[in-house]
Design a protein around this motif. Structure first.
Motif, PDB file in Angstrom:
ATOM      1  N   GLU A 170       0.839  -1.208   0.000  1.00 30.02           N
ATOM      2  CA  GLU A 170       0.000   0.000   0.000  1.00 30.02           C
ATOM      3  C   GLU A 170       0.874   1.259   0.000  1.00 30.02           C
ATOM      4  OE1 GLU A 170      -3.506   2.247   2.582  1.00 30.02           O
ATOM      5  OE2 GLU A 170      -2.544   0.468   3.425  1.00 30.02           O
ATOM      6  N   ARG A 229       2.310   1.661  -3.460  1.00 34.19           N
ATOM      7  CA  ARG A 229       1.277   2.174  -4.377  1.00 34.19           C
ATOM      8  C   ARG A 229       1.105   3.675  -4.191  1.00 34.19           C
ATOM      9  NH1 ARG A 229      -1.211  -2.633  -3.200  1.00 34.19           N
ATOM     10  NH2 ARG A 229      -2.521  -1.727  -1.587  1.00 34.19           N
ATOM     11  N   ALA A 230       1.117   4.130  -2.938  1.00 34.17           N
ATOM     12  CA  ALA A 230       0.978   5.566  -2.660  1.00 34.17           C
ATOM     13  C   ALA A 230       2.156   6.333  -3.261  1.00 34.17           C
ATOM     14  CB  ALA A 230       0.879   5.813  -1.157  1.00 34.17           C
ATOM     15  N   ARG A 251       4.005   5.439  -5.815  1.00 37.78           N
ATOM     16  CA  ARG A 251       3.839   5.451  -7.277  1.00 37.78           C
ATOM     17  C   ARG A 251       2.821   6.506  -7.713  1.00 37.78           C
ATOM     18  NH1 ARG A 251       3.324  -1.024  -7.899  1.00 37.78           N
ATOM     19  NH2 ARG A 251       5.537  -1.562  -7.757  1.00 37.78           N
ATOM     20  N   THR A 252       1.722   6.622  -6.975  1.00 38.97           N
ATOM     21  CA  THR A 252       0.703   7.624  -7.292  1.00 38.97           C
ATOM     22  C   THR A 252       1.294   9.020  -7.196  1.00 38.97           C
ATOM     23  OG1 THR A 252      -1.096   6.194  -6.549  1.00 38.97           O
ATOM     24  CG2 THR A 252      -1.539   8.565  -6.591  1.00 38.97           C
ATOM     25  N   LEU A 253       2.045   9.282  -6.130  1.00 42.52           N
ATOM     26  CA  LEU A 253       2.643  10.605  -5.955  1.00 42.52           C
ATOM     27  C   LEU A 253       3.698  10.881  -7.024  1.00 42.52           C
ATOM     28  CD1 LEU A 253       2.845  10.593  -2.071  1.00 42.52           C
ATOM     29  CD2 LEU A 253       1.292  11.943  -3.499  1.00 42.52           C
ATOM     30  N   ASP A 310       3.578   9.777 -10.018  1.00 38.31           N
ATOM     31  CA  ASP A 310       2.812  10.092 -11.228  1.00 38.31           C
ATOM     32  C   ASP A 310       2.335  11.544 -11.239  1.00 38.31           C
ATOM     33  OD1 ASP A 310       3.126   7.536 -12.254  1.00 38.31           O
ATOM     34  OD2 ASP A 310       1.126   6.842 -11.630  1.00 38.31           O
ATOM     35  N   LEU A 311       2.148  12.130 -10.065  1.00 36.67           N
ATOM     36  CA  LEU A 311       1.704  13.523  -9.964  1.00 36.67           C
ATOM     37  C   LEU A 311       2.865  14.511 -10.086  1.00 36.67           C
ATOM     38  CD1 LEU A 311      -0.715  13.144  -6.930  1.00 36.67           C
ATOM     39  CD2 LEU A 311      -1.371  13.482  -9.329  1.00 36.67           C
ATOM     40  N   TRP A 330       6.942  19.749  -7.667  1.00 37.68           N
ATOM     41  CA  TRP A 330       5.536  19.451  -7.449  1.00 37.68           C
ATOM     42  C   TRP A 330       4.817  20.439  -8.362  1.00 37.68           C
ATOM     43  CZ3 TRP A 330       4.423  15.125  -5.320  1.00 37.68           C
ATOM     44  CH2 TRP A 330       5.108  14.627  -4.205  1.00 37.68           C
ATOM     45  N   LEU A 377      -2.050  16.251  -1.364  1.00 30.80           N
ATOM     46  CA  LEU A 377      -1.297  15.046  -1.711  1.00 30.80           C
ATOM     47  C   LEU A 377      -1.781  13.843  -0.895  1.00 30.80           C
ATOM     48  CD1 LEU A 377       2.258  16.594  -2.106  1.00 30.80           C
ATOM     49  CD2 LEU A 377       0.845  15.624  -3.946  1.00 30.80           C
ATOM     50  N   GLN A 398      -4.809  12.384  -2.395  1.00 31.78           N
ATOM     51  CA  GLN A 398      -4.576  11.655  -3.646  1.00 31.78           C
ATOM     52  C   GLN A 398      -4.215  10.197  -3.406  1.00 31.78           C
ATOM     53  OE1 GLN A 398      -5.569  13.581  -6.253  1.00 31.78           O
ATOM     54  NE2 GLN A 398      -5.829  14.921  -4.484  1.00 31.78           N
ATOM     55  N   VAL A 399      -3.719   9.875  -2.212  1.00 29.21           N
ATOM     56  CA  VAL A 399      -3.303   8.496  -1.916  1.00 29.21           C
ATOM     57  C   VAL A 399      -4.180   7.831  -0.858  1.00 29.21           C
ATOM     58  CG1 VAL A 399      -0.909   8.884  -2.626  1.00 29.21           C
ATOM     59  CG2 VAL A 399      -1.542   9.227  -0.223  1.00 29.21           C
TER      60      VAL A 399
END
Length: 189
Positions: free
Chosen positions: A17, A20-21, A23-25, A27-28, A116, A172, A175-176
């Motif tokens: 988890e 994954r968080a 990776r999401t950040l 991507d942003l 960012w 942020l 987003q996760v």
């Protein structure tokens, strides 16, 4: 030397988890010229072997002090455990193999981002490279492995000319699926 403020936006016992968080950040973020830094405390020969396979030239020294062994003096780190390990400026693709090699040992992985980006709909201006970082602490709640734990924390570093930007930390975290709980650590850069 300058400092950034690292806000804890997600703490979880589930390492997948946390990844994954991250990776999401990523991507942003703007990561075109990004790199990754590592530091940790290695306690076992098995973890040391796995970490050295991923990062063969990492800098290290005995946790008891450099006089008890270090990479500088050519000592064998397996004879000096536990050891502090450091590696800086590596390609982004080294992060996940390092994390997988850690087992139960604590570490921090810091992604040095280009920026960012601005998020106009949230009222957020772009944050330059100087204060754009993301850190995952593995088996530790803090950036420096002083608070070992069985969970993992994602920290976002945000700062602009007006100081720490709480709005970005909250955004942020949203987003996760996390929540900024107000915990902020000073991080020398």
């Amino acid at each position: 030397m300058s400092n950034s403020a690292a806000a804890a936006v997600l703490t979880t016992a589930d390492l997948s988890e946390a990844i994954r968080a991250v990776r999401t950040l990523l991507d942003l973020a703007d990561i075109g010229q990004g790199e990754v830094d590592f530091e940790g405390v290695i306690r076992s020969p098995d973890v040391l072997a796995r970490v050295r396979h991923v990062l063969p030239d990492l800098e290290w020294w005995a946790s008891a002090g450099k006089e008890h062994g270090s990479a500088e003096t050519g000592d064998n780190p397996a004879d000096c455990l536990p050891v502090q390990v450091f590696d800086w400026g590596r390609p982004l693709d080294r992060a996940e193999p390092f994390i997988a090699a850690l087992g139960p040992d604590p570490a921090a992985v810091r992604w040095d981002l280009d920026a960012w980006p601005a998020v106009p709909e949230a009222g957020l201006e772009a944050i330059s490279q100087k204060y754009a970082y993301l850190t995952l602490t593995v088996n530790s709640r803090d950036l420096y492995q002083d608070e070992p734990s069985q969970d993992h924390t994602v920290h976002v570093h945000v700062r602009n000319r007006n100081g720490f930007q709480l709005t970005r930390a909250h955004w942020l975290a949203d987003q996760v699926g996390g929540r900024f709980n107000g915990r902020v650590e000073l991080a020398p850069l």
